[in-house]
Design a protein around this motif. Structure first.
Motif, PDB file in Angstrom:
ATOM      1  N   LYS A  26       4.987   5.354  -3.050  1.00 10.31           N
ATOM      2  CA  LYS A  26       3.908   6.031  -3.746  1.00 10.31           C
ATOM      3  C   LYS A  26       3.479   5.203  -4.947  1.00 10.31           C
ATOM      4  O   LYS A  26       4.271   4.436  -5.484  1.00 10.31           O
ATOM      5  N   PRO A  27       2.239   5.363  -5.401  1.00 12.67           N
ATOM      6  CA  PRO A  27       1.807   4.620  -6.592  1.00 12.67           C
ATOM      7  C   PRO A  27       2.729   4.835  -7.793  1.00 12.67           C
ATOM      8  O   PRO A  27       2.922   3.907  -8.585  1.00 12.67           O
ATOM      9  N   GLU A  28       3.298   6.015  -7.933  1.00 15.19           N
ATOM     10  CA  GLU A  28       4.189   6.284  -9.048  1.00 15.19           C
ATOM     11  C   GLU A  28       5.525   5.553  -8.946  1.00 15.19           C
ATOM     12  O   GLU A  28       6.323   5.594  -9.887  1.00 15.19           O
ATOM     13  N   SER A  66      -0.168   0.259  -4.330  1.00 16.14           N
ATOM     14  CA  SER A  66      -1.582   0.543  -4.505  1.00 16.14           C
ATOM     15  C   SER A  66      -1.985   1.781  -3.725  1.00 16.14           C
ATOM     16  O   SER A  66      -1.389   2.111  -2.691  1.00 16.14           O
ATOM     17  N   SER A  67      -3.032   2.447  -4.208  1.00 16.20           N
ATOM     18  CA  SER A  67      -3.538   3.646  -3.548  1.00 16.20           C
ATOM     19  C   SER A  67      -4.355   3.291  -2.321  1.00 16.20           C
ATOM     20  O   SER A  67      -4.975   2.229  -2.248  1.00 16.20           O
ATOM     21  N   GLN A  69       0.821  -1.205   0.000  1.00 20.40           N
ATOM     22  CA  GLN A  69       0.000   0.000   0.000  1.00 20.40           C
ATOM     23  C   GLN A  69       0.855   1.254   0.000  1.00 20.40           C
ATOM     24  O   GLN A  69       1.989   1.254   0.483  1.00 20.40           O
ATOM     25  N   ALA A  70       0.304   2.317  -0.550  1.00 20.28           N
ATOM     26  CA  ALA A  70       0.981   3.604  -0.488  1.00 20.28           C
ATOM     27  C   ALA A  70       1.342   3.944   0.952  1.00 20.28           C
ATOM     28  O   ALA A  70       0.545   3.744   1.870  1.00 20.28           O
TER      29      ALA A  70
END
Length: 126
Positions: A87-89, A125-126, A13-14
């Motif tokens: 982060k998702p990025e 994941s966000s 997770q983020a």
């Protein structure tokens, strides 16, 4: 020659953390500087971090500075990338690499590196 194998990727997770490892075979690992790169789908491979032959100097892409830490243990023929505050990025396939030319640590070019691992998937994941 250096043979590199990454491990430690996965789904997180983020805000979470992952530690990637790069196992190197051969007695020559301590003759190389080491780098980490990543490649997202449809994107070019981009520089993440580099560490000098004995670990005395490190260099990071601005996008990961303060969040990622590169390290190495030459006695164990192992390199590591500790990734925090993900982060998702950051989602990408992550590759470790080794370079015989020790003169420049701050090169971000893929062509700087001579040997590459197979990559390990990191999904945030966000």
């Amino acid at each position: 020659q250096v043979h590199l194998v990454e491990s430690g990727g996965g789904l997180v997770q983020a805000g979470g953390s992952l530690k990637l490892s790069c196992a190197a075979s051969g007695r020559t690992f301590n003759n190389y500087k080491m780098g980490w790169f990543r490649q997202a789908p449809g994107k070019e491979r981009e520089f993440v971090a580099a560490i000098s032959r004995t670990g005395g100097n490190t260099y990071y892409a601005d996008s990961v500075k303060g969040r990622f830490t590169i390290s190495r243990d030459n006695a164990k023929n192992t390199g590591n990338l500790q990734m925090n505050s993900l982060k998702p990025e950051d989602t990408a396939v992550y590759y470790c690499a080794a370079a015989a030319d020790l003169r420049v640590l701050t090169s971000r070019r893929v062509g700087e590196y001579d040997y590459w691992g197979q990559g390990t998937q990191v999904t945030v994941s966000s």
